[in-house]
Design an enzyme around this catalytic site. Structure first.
Site, PDB file in Angstrom:
ATOM      1  N   GLU A 319      54.258 -75.244  35.267  1.00  0.00           N
ATOM      2  CA  GLU A 319      53.501 -74.600  36.238  1.00  0.00           C
ATOM      3  C   GLU A 319      53.611 -73.391  36.145  1.00  0.00           C
ATOM      4  O   GLU A 319      53.609 -72.427  37.112  1.00  0.00           O
ATOM      5  CB  GLU A 319      53.847 -75.059  37.543  1.00  0.00           C
ATOM      6  CG  GLU A 319      53.457 -76.752  37.918  1.00  0.00           C
ATOM      7  CD  GLU A 319      53.667 -77.194  39.222  1.00  0.00           C
ATOM      8  OE1 GLU A 319      54.420 -76.647  39.946  1.00  0.00           O
ATOM      9  OE2 GLU A 319      52.950 -78.262  39.239  1.00  0.00           O
ATOM     10  N   ASP A 394      54.435 -86.777  41.123  1.00  0.00           N
ATOM     11  CA  ASP A 394      54.705 -85.468  41.740  1.00  0.00           C
ATOM     12  C   ASP A 394      54.693 -86.072  43.348  1.00  0.00           C
ATOM     13  O   ASP A 394      53.803 -85.614  44.032  1.00  0.00           O
ATOM     14  CB  ASP A 394      53.649 -84.592  41.647  1.00  0.00           C
ATOM     15  CG  ASP A 394      54.128 -83.216  42.201  1.00  0.00           C
ATOM     16  OD1 ASP A 394      55.215 -83.151  42.692  1.00  0.00           O
ATOM     17  OD2 ASP A 394      53.205 -82.363  42.283  1.00  0.00           O
ATOM     18  N   GLU A 422      54.194 -83.055  51.518  1.00  0.00           N
ATOM     19  CA  GLU A 422      53.256 -82.272  51.035  1.00  0.00           C
ATOM     20  C   GLU A 422      51.842 -83.166  50.793  1.00  0.00           C
ATOM     21  O   GLU A 422      50.878 -82.722  51.017  1.00  0.00           O
ATOM     22  CB  GLU A 422      53.754 -81.633  49.666  1.00  0.00           C
ATOM     23  CG  GLU A 422      52.735 -81.482  48.663  1.00  0.00           C
ATOM     24  CD  GLU A 422      53.277 -80.594  47.436  1.00  0.00           C
ATOM     25  OE1 GLU A 422      54.586 -80.739  46.986  1.00  0.00           O
ATOM     26  OE2 GLU A 422      52.561 -80.133  46.705  1.00  0.00           O
TER      27      GLU A 422
END
Ligand code: GCW
Length: 746
Positions: A319, A394, A422
């Protein structure tokens, strides 16, 4: 003496004996329940249990002269707990003088424990025993460990016994952690923001450090120690180079000093490019000797300031973060560079396996980490631990276990879990993650036949490894209640407890948490535990059922199944990439006819996942692309089943709200109302997920809704246009929303 004890003593002397009767109320007021005290509330105990065990919890005593900061913390905690729960001061005395005393210490600090056969040898450096026994003719409770921190853990265990109203005698408890390093990873930035943080700003006040040490740091450490957490990575894996400058290292050292008495070591996330950004070198190439020397000097500087520094956490080549790939080097060469600098000090590198490329032409995203790391098995130095997320994508509401578990017998592997929610509704949703963590730990890799669970990979028992670790991405912030909601606290709690014992039961832990956090009243405990145990499946149902994943909006909050790759969005950051929904069917073919990601698992597991018949239904669309009309074991078609899962998720959340509403008389108004309001938000959220998902997938399947299911109240267009402009925890500005005519769904 703790403030609470002092206050209590003042009360007794000034007001006299009559006032003692009023003490429970006074204490109740002092415990104004805003969530700050977490599960360490120590509210007064009443009734039969107290009558029965009063004697065993009467005295506090710390023998021996060596009162280390850790033993002091242990005795203060015991004093705080007993004073709170007995609603009166508890004396401390220098020797065993009475029946009913509690004796705590190590054989070194308390010589009177030495002749006793406590079985300490089997308990390692962090374990403890709690035993009821006769000592010099007195009837006492001994809390002992080989080290001071073992004693501290024992004290918390003893207090839990009281908090959950378990017998206090006879006690014969022995425990040691199965995993050596039990670490919280903070994704906290040095500017005070928290990536994926939903509980306010960072608790680390960098500008005030090192001069002002907020008392909150100590309370944080107490809470961690109470569940056995013994490591903290202070800063975000997307790391700022500033953390390695002398300015910040002084601040880090100050925090380390506060956390040390509680057995907590500090670790840091560092950027791979630090030799360039901090060291002003021309390269960060791991094979460059100037780079190696720079890291050695930096590590030496850190250990001068923090002698028990734990080591580094590294996110590289992921990322946008720099890494060894930039220099044509392997992940092992990158990791070993740091490992060699740390080795003389017994520091470790936690090297993340979350490495992937967003190149539109790269292979199936969930294959990448395995394909990069598997060939490197055996190439990492002994003080490198590969940090692997529970699933290969993820932290989704549900994923299969990561295929690297069991595939790298010559490498230390640790598990990374996400405690912050998240992808599971962020701060407001009530989702107990104990069941998700348990599912991950109990997943059977079959690496060495049946029973080769992920837990056994990471606790070292499968491959005889000693340096073992587990990490959880923290959900802690500066909110008064620490975690954004009361129930989010249970996820910090269960992470710690499962890190200590990955075989423990999520249900038992939930029950203990409820008893400690709220009340021991069974008519409250039962329904609340039931609600918690079903809560993760509810969010799976209304957001990503049947093995779907990554169907959320760009903020990772709310639905976005229509999000497709574009010039600005690489395929694997889109949603349609994962659902692969088309006119014929839905799901990602990861069998041999597709990306063949199944082949990364041990043959037994691969065969199960690859078979349409044997693949668990809750992972079906993760591994298979099936026609909409494919019939499941339930007799429903995939289409009907998908819709019914969304509906079921909403029903489950509504049921949670109803359950909670009936329990108001057991909970103080503040925590009750907060939870109540959040459940209402979650009902809306679940309906939004259901309606938007049905609207989108129906536009593709063109199939009618199963009988009895109401159509979504809005058009797909409206759901697509709905946009939340500002959300906590989202890095960068988040998606742009036009403020003028953004529609609001009903
Ligand atoms: O889940 C993703 C998050 C990123 C995070 C990344 C990671 C810290 O959306 O915010 O970055 O994972 O784990 O590195």
């Amino acid at each position: 003496m703790s403030q609470l004890t002092q206050a209590a003593r003042r009360c007794t002397t000034v007001l006299g004996a009559a006032a003692l009767l009023a003490l429970p109320t006074l204490f109740a007021a002092a415990h104004a329940a805003d969530g700050y005290r977490l599960w360490l509330r120590y509210v007064p105990v009443h009734g039969a249990w107290l009558q029965r065990y009063r004697r065993s919890a009467r005295e506090l005593l710390v023998p021996g002269a060596a009162r280390s900061p850790t033993l002091r913390a242990a005795s203060e905690e015991l004093e705080r707990g007993l004073t709170g729960m007995l609603a009166r001061p508890v004396p401390t005395e220098p020797a065993v003088t009475r029946n009913g005393a509690i004796v705590l210490g190590t054989p070194q600090s308390a010589p009177l424990l030495r002749p006793l056969h406590l079985g300490l040898r089997r308990l390692g450096r962090q374990g403890y025993v709690i035993r009821t026994l006769e000592l010099r003719g007195r009837h006492v409770t001994v809390i002992a460990g080989n080290t001071d921190v073992g004693v501290l853990y024992g004290v918390f265990r003893f207090l839990r016994q009281m908090q959950t109203r378990q017998p206090l005698e006879p006690l014969a408890i022995a425990s040691r952690p199965k995993i050596r390093r039990r670490v919280l990873d903070f994704w906290d930035n040095l500017n005070g923001s928290v990536e994926r943080g939903y509980a306010g700003d960072s608790i680390w006040k960098w500008r005030e450090l090192p001069t002002y040490l907020s008392p909150r740091y100590t309370d944080f450490a107490r809470a961690c120690a109470s569940v056995g957490i013994n490591g903290v990575v202070l800063n975000n894996v997307n790391a700022s180079p500033w953390i390695l400058t002398p300015l910040y290292l002084t601040k880090v050292a100050a925090l380390a000093k506060v956390l040390r008495p509680y057995g907590i070591r500090v670790y840091l996330s560092v950027p791979f490019s630090a030799p360039i950004t901090v060291g002003k070198l021309a390269t960060a190439d791991p094979l460059d000797t100037a780079v190696q020397t720079w890291w050695q000097a930096k590590v030496a500087e850190i250990y001068r300031a923090i002698p028990d520094f734990g080591g580094f956490l590294m996110k590289a080549d992921s990322e946008g973060e720099p890494g060894p790939e930039n220099y044509g080097r392997t992940q092992a060469q990158g990791a070993n560079l740091l490992a060699r600098a740390l080795a003389p000090y017994h520091g470790i590198v936690m090297w993340r396996a979350f490495v992937y490329s967003t190149n539109p032409h790269s292979e199936d995203r969930v294959r990448q980490s395995y394909d990069i790391f598997k060939p490197l098995d055996g190439k990492f130095d002994r003080n490198v631990i590969l940090q692997v997320k529970n699933g290969p994508l993820d932290f989704q509401p549900r994923e299969p276990f990561h295929p690297l578990f069991g595939a790298m017998p010559h490498t230390h592997l640790m598990l990374e879990l996400e405690i912050t929610k998240e992808y599971l509704g962020q701060q407001t949703s009530l989702v107990y993650l104990g069941t998700l963590f348990q599912e991950a730990l109990r997943a059977d890799t079959w690496a060495r036949g049946p029973g080769s669970t992920v837990a056994r990979v990471i606790d070292g028992s499968l491959y005889g490894q000693h340096d073992t670790a587990i990490a959880g991405v923290a959900n802690i912030g500066s909110d008064r209640n620490w975690c954004g909601s009361i129930f989010n606290q249970s996820n910090w709690y269960v992470f710690g407890r499962l890190a200590w014992n990955p075989d423990a039961s999520a249900r038992t832990i939930a029950t203990q948490w409820v008893r400690m956090t709220f009340t021991n009243a069974v008519p409250f405990v039962r329904p609340v535990v039931r609600m918690m145990m079903g809560s993760r499946e509810a969010v799976v149902d209304y957001s990503d059922p049947l093995g779907l994943a990554s169907q959320m909006a760009g903020t990772h909050y709310g639905p976005g199944p229509w999000i497709a790759p574009s010039k600005h969005l690489p395929p694997d950051w889109s949603d349609t990439y994962y659902s692969r929904a088309d006119a014929e069917g839905i799901g990602f073919d990861r069998t041999a006819s597709g990306s063949d990601a199944v082949a990364q698992y041990a043959p037994h597991v691969a065969a199960k996942f690859a078979s349409l018949k044997h693949c668990p239904e809750n992972l079906l669309l993760w591994f298979h692309h099936v026609p909409w009309t494919y019939r499941l074991a339930s007799g429903h078609t995939v289409w009907d089943s998908l819709v019914l899962h969304y509906v079921r998720g909403v029903v489950a959340v509504k049921r949670m709200r109803t359950t909670w509403r009936k329990l108001s008389h057991y909970v103080d108004p503040r925590r009750f109302q907060l939870t109540s309001a959040f459940l209402t938000i979650q009902v809306h959220e679940a309906e939004w997920w259901r309606d938007a998902s049905i609207a989108y997938f129906q536009s593709i399947s063109h199939l009618p809704l199963p009988p009895g299911v109401a159509p979504p109240p809005d058009t797909l267009k409206a759901y697509e246009a709905f946009c939340i402009p500002y959300l906590e925890g989202t890095p960068g500005a988040g998606p742009a929303c036009p403020p003028d005519d953004a529609p609001v769904p009903r």
